[in-house]
Scaffold this motif. Structure first.
Motif, PDB file in Angstrom:
ATOM      1  N   VAL A   1       0.854  -1.186   0.000  1.00  0.00           N
ATOM      2  CA  VAL A   1       0.000   0.000   0.000  1.00  0.00           C
ATOM      3  C   VAL A   1       0.888   1.233   0.000  1.00  0.00           C
TER       4      VAL A   1
ATOM      5  N   SER B   1     -10.957  -0.064   2.756  1.00  0.00           N
ATOM      6  CA  SER B   1     -10.770   1.385   2.834  1.00  0.00           C
ATOM      7  C   SER B   1     -11.474   1.906   4.082  1.00  0.00           C
TER       8      SER B   1
ATOM      9  N   SER C   1     -10.600   9.800   4.297  1.00  0.00           N
ATOM     10  CA  SER C   1     -10.027   8.732   5.110  1.00  0.00           C
ATOM     11  C   SER C   1      -9.124   7.872   4.235  1.00  0.00           C
ATOM     12  N   GLY C   2      -7.922   7.566   4.742  1.00  0.00           N
ATOM     13  CA  GLY C   2      -6.990   6.742   3.993  1.00  0.00           C
ATOM     14  C   GLY C   2      -6.131   7.499   3.011  1.00  0.00           C
ATOM     15  N   SER C   3      -6.158   8.839   3.069  1.00  0.00           N
ATOM     16  CA  SER C   3      -5.380   9.625   2.099  1.00  0.00           C
ATOM     17  C   SER C   3      -3.917   9.773   2.499  1.00  0.00           C
TER      18      SER C   3
ATOM     19  N   GLU D   1     -15.201   1.710   3.646  1.00  0.00           N
ATOM     20  CA  GLU D   1     -15.667   0.319   3.691  1.00  0.00           C
ATOM     21  C   GLU D   1     -15.722  -0.185   5.130  1.00  0.00           C
TER      22      GLU D   1
ATOM     23  N   GLY E   1      -5.135  10.254  -1.856  1.00  0.00           N
ATOM     24  CA  GLY E   1      -4.476   9.028  -2.294  1.00  0.00           C
ATOM     25  C   GLY E   1      -2.976   9.051  -2.106  1.00  0.00           C
TER      26      GLY E   1
ATOM     27  N   THR F   1     -16.876  10.791   3.031  1.00  0.00           N
ATOM     28  CA  THR F   1     -17.225   9.454   3.512  1.00  0.00           C
ATOM     29  C   THR F   1     -18.485   9.521   4.369  1.00  0.00           C
TER      30      THR F   1
END
Length: 576
Positions: free
Chosen positions: A18, A464, A40-42, A467, A228, A497
Motif C-alpha cells: 500500500v 478502505s 479517510s486513507g489519504s 468500507e 491518495g 465518507t
C-alpha cells in the motif's frame, strides 16, 4: 522552518503493498498554521507520524528547524527529531492523577531529568519550574484550574492541558492530529482558541490534520489537500475546501414516517452521577421521552449534559436511580431496567455501535458476521438457555452474560471477572453461524449498503476507511435488528465518507423500517440524517422537534464562533 521533499512511504501487508505517501513535497513557514485535509486513507496520519519521528519512510527528506532527516537517519538523529516536535492526538488522555499544574511541571522538569517528576519545594529550581508551568496553563486558559485534579477536568479542559504539556517540551513544531474532533461545539471552541492563542503568543509552527472543514476555516493560514497519498492542491483554505467539498455526493431523502407509534418509552427517569472531590456532576430528574418506531432520532448536547448516561440506561447497560425504560415486544412492553425472561429477546433485536467501533483484525468480514449472528441471530436465545441449563448457569446470570454482548470489551471483561467466568463462555452459549448461513444473511444488507460481495472474504486491513464504517454497520444489520443505537460512531470520518454513511443509514431506515437512535456532536450530520432531534442540557430535555431548528438553537447556545464564520454562513447546506 519545515521542508518536506518527495516523501514516500509504502506499507508491506501480507497480500499486497500500500502506497501511503507518493512523493509528497511542501513547506511550512515559521509561525504558520498549516492545515491538512483529505478523505479517510489519504495518508494524513502516516504523514504526521513520520514528521514526529515515530514512523519510518522509504525515500525523500525532511528538514525541521535546520535538522535534516533522511530514510537512513540513525537513532540519535531520530531522537533529536522527537525532541523538537510534539504531537497531540484526539483520543489521547494520558494524564497524571495530580493537579493540572503538576502535570505540566512534570513535563517541564523531564527536559532535564529524562523522566517525569517534580523537584522538591526546597530545590532552588522548584519556583522556576512552577512559574513556567503556570505560564503554559495561562496560554491555554487553564490558570484558574491549576490546582484542580486532571481527572476531574472537563473533556475540553483535558484537551487543553494536553496541549500545555506538549508546549512544556518547547517544541519547534507542534503536530495536531484531529484536535477535539469528537467533542461538542463548546469544547471544540475552547481547544481551537487555545491553539490560536499558543500560535499567536509563542509563534510556534503548527500542522493541523482535521476532517472538519470548519476547523481549517477557523485555524489554518494555508491548506494542503492530500488525496491518495499525493498532494492534490495547496492554497487558501476557503478555496481548497470549496473544491474538496465539491466531491460530496448528493444527500438522499429521508423516508417519511408520519404518526409513528412509540418503540421505546423512557418514563420518570432519575439518575445522579457523583465524582470524588467534585460532588454531583450530573442530575437527571423526572425525564420522559418516547422514541418513535421507524424514525431516526438524534440526541445532541454539550459534553457532560447526560446524553451518554441516558443512552446507557436506554440500552439496559446502566441502571437509573428510579424510573423505567420500556421496549415494545409484540403487543407487550418490556422494562429493560428490571430483570425478566423477555428482556433477552428485546436485547436480541437491538444493535449497538460505540465511538470506538472496531473490527477483529484476524478475522474475515464473513467470519465476523457469523459471530454477530451467533449472538443476535434468530433462535439464539432458546439455544443459549438450553446450554446454560447444562452448564448450571441460572437464567438471571445468563441475562447478565447476554448484556455483555452489548458492552465495550473492557466493560464486559470487568463483569466477567466478577462472575468468575472467561470470554470462552460466549462461544459455548452463542456459537457462530456457519459461513454459508452468514453469507445468506449478509447479502441483502450488503446490497443496501452498496458493498461488493467480495468484501466478505477480506480482512479489515484490506478495507478502505469508508468500507470499514459500512462493514461495521453491516455487522449490526446482518441479524435485521429492529432498533439501532449509535453512540457518536462517525465523528472522526471525513465529510465525503460521512455523506455516504448518512445515505446508507437512510437506506437502511427506508428499506427495513429500522428505528435508529443516535448521539452525535456533529450538528450538520444530525440535520441531514434525522427525522427528529432532542437537545439535552444539564440532564433535561430543553428542545425536541425539527432537527434544523434544534441544532440551530444548540449552536447559538454553545457560543461556538468557529461555526459562525462568514465562510460557514455562505457554505451550502450539508457541507459544513
Amino acid at each position: 522552518m519545515l521542508q518536506v521533499e518527495k516523501l514516500s512511504k509504502v506499507y508491506q501487508l501480507k497480500d499486497r503493498q500500500v502506497e501511503a505517501l507518493k512523493g509528497v513535497s511542501f513547506t511550512a513557514k515559521e509561525g504558520e498554521i498549516l492545515g491538512i485535509v483529505g478523505k479517510s486513507g489519504s495518508g494524513k496520519s502516516t504523514l504526521m507520524k513520520i514528521l514526529r519521528g515515530i514512523e519510518t519512510f522509504d525515500s525523500g527528506r525532511i528538514e525541521i528547524d535546520g535538522l535534516d532527516i533522511s530514510p537512513d537517519a540513525g537513532p540519535e538523529l531520530v531522537q533529536k527529531q522527537r525532541q523538537i516536535t510534539a504531537i497531540h492526538l484526539q483520543r489521547d488522555f494520558g494524564l497524571w492523577t495530580e493537579s493540572a499544574l503538576n502535570n505540566v511541571a512534570k513535563r517541564i522538569y523531564s527536559r532535564k531529568t529524562g523522566y517525569e517528576t517534580i523537584p522538591t519545594e526546597h530545590n532552588p529550581e522548584y519556583e522556576e519550574v512552577m512559574e513556567e508551568a503556570m505560564g503554559y496553563l495561562k496560554l491555554v486558559g487553564l490558570d484558574r484550574k491549576a490546582k484542580h485534579l486532571a481527572t476531574i477536568l472537563s473533556g475540553g479542559e483535558k484537551q487543553r492541558l494536553l496541549i500545555a504539556r506538549q508546549l512544556a517540551k518547547k517544541p519547534k513544531l507542534l503536530l495536531l492530529d484531529e484536535p477535539a474532533t469528537m467533542a461538542c461545539p463548546a469544547t471544540k471552541q475552547e481547544v481551537l482558541d487555545a491553539i490560536k492563542n499558543v500560535n499567536r503568543e509563542l509563534g510556534i509552527t503548527a500542522v493541523v490534520v482535521s476532517h472538519l472543514p470548519e476547523v481549517h476555516r477557523y485555524l489554518a493560514d494555508r491548506l494542503i489537500w492530500l488525496d491518495g497519498g499525493e498532494i492534490r492542491e495547496v492554497g487558501e483554505p476557503g478555496e481548497i475546501l470549496s473544491r474538496f467539498l465539491s466531491l460530496l455526493g448528493k444527500a438522499e431523502p429521508l423516508a417519511l414516517r408520519p404518526n409513528a407509534p412509540p418503540a421505546i418509552r423512557v418514563v420518570e427517569l432519575y439518575k445522579r452521577n457523583y465524582l470524588v472531590g467534585t460532588g454531583e456532576v450530573l442530575r437527571i430528574e423526572d425525564l420522559n421521552l418516547e422514541i418513535r418506531e421507524g424514525e431516526i432520532t438524534s440526541l445532541i448536547g454539550s459534553s457532560g449534559a447526560g446524553k451518554t448516561t441516558l443512552l446507557k440506561i436506554v440500552q439496559g447497560i446502566a441502571k437509573p436511580d428510579q424510573g423505567s425504560v420500556f421496549y415494545r415486544l409484540g403487543d407487550d412492553w418490556v422494562d429493560m431496567v428490571e430483570y425478566s425472561r423477555e428482556r433477552m429477546e428485546v436485547r436480541r433485536n437491538i444493535g449497538i455501535m460505540y465511538q470506538e467501533f472496531a473490527l477483529f483484525p484476524r478475522e474475515t468480514v464473513l467470519e465476523q458476521i457469523g459471530y454477530k449472528l451467533g449472538v443476535k441471530g434468530q433462535d439464539v436465545v432458546d439455544h443459549a438457555r438450553k446450554k446454560a441449563e447444562e452448564l448450571g448457569i441460572s437464567d438471571k446470570v445468563l441475562d447478565v452474560i447476554y448484556t455483555l454482548t452489548d458492552m465495550t470489551e473492557e466493560e464486559a471483561k470487568a463483569v466477567l471477572d466478577k462472575l468468575g467466568l472467561t470470554k470462552e463462555v460466549f462461544g459455548e452459549l452463542f456459537p457462530r453461524f456457519p459461513a454459508t448461513e452468514a453469507k445468506r444473511y449478509a447479502e441483502p444488507v450488503f446490497r443496501v449498503l452498496d458493498l461488493d460481495p467480495s468484501v466478505l472474504d477480506k480482512y479489515p486491513h484490506q478495507l478502505s476507511g469508508g468500507e470499514k464504517v459500512r462493514v461495521s454497520i453491516a455487522l449490526l444489520m446482518a441479524s435485521n435488528p429492529k432498533i439501532l443505537i449509535l453512540d457518536e460512531p462517525f465523528g472522526d470520518i471525513d465529510p465525503i465518507t460521512l455523506r455516504g454513511v448518512s445515505n446508507a443509514m437512510k437506506r437502511i431506515n427506508a428499506e427495513y423500517g429500522t428505528t435508529i437512535l443516535i448521539v452525535s456532536h456533529h450538528v450538520d450530520f444530525v440535520r441531514e440524517i434525522s427525522h427528529r432531534a432532542v437537545l439535552i442540557e444539564n440532564g433535561e430535555i430543553s428542545a425536541d422537534g425539527n432537527p434544523k431548528e434544534v441544532c440551530d438553537l444548540f449552536v447559538s447556545r454553545c457560543n461556538a464562533s468557529y461555526l459562525k464564520t462568514p465562510a460557514m454562513a455562505a457554505a451550502p447546506a450539508g457541507k459544513a
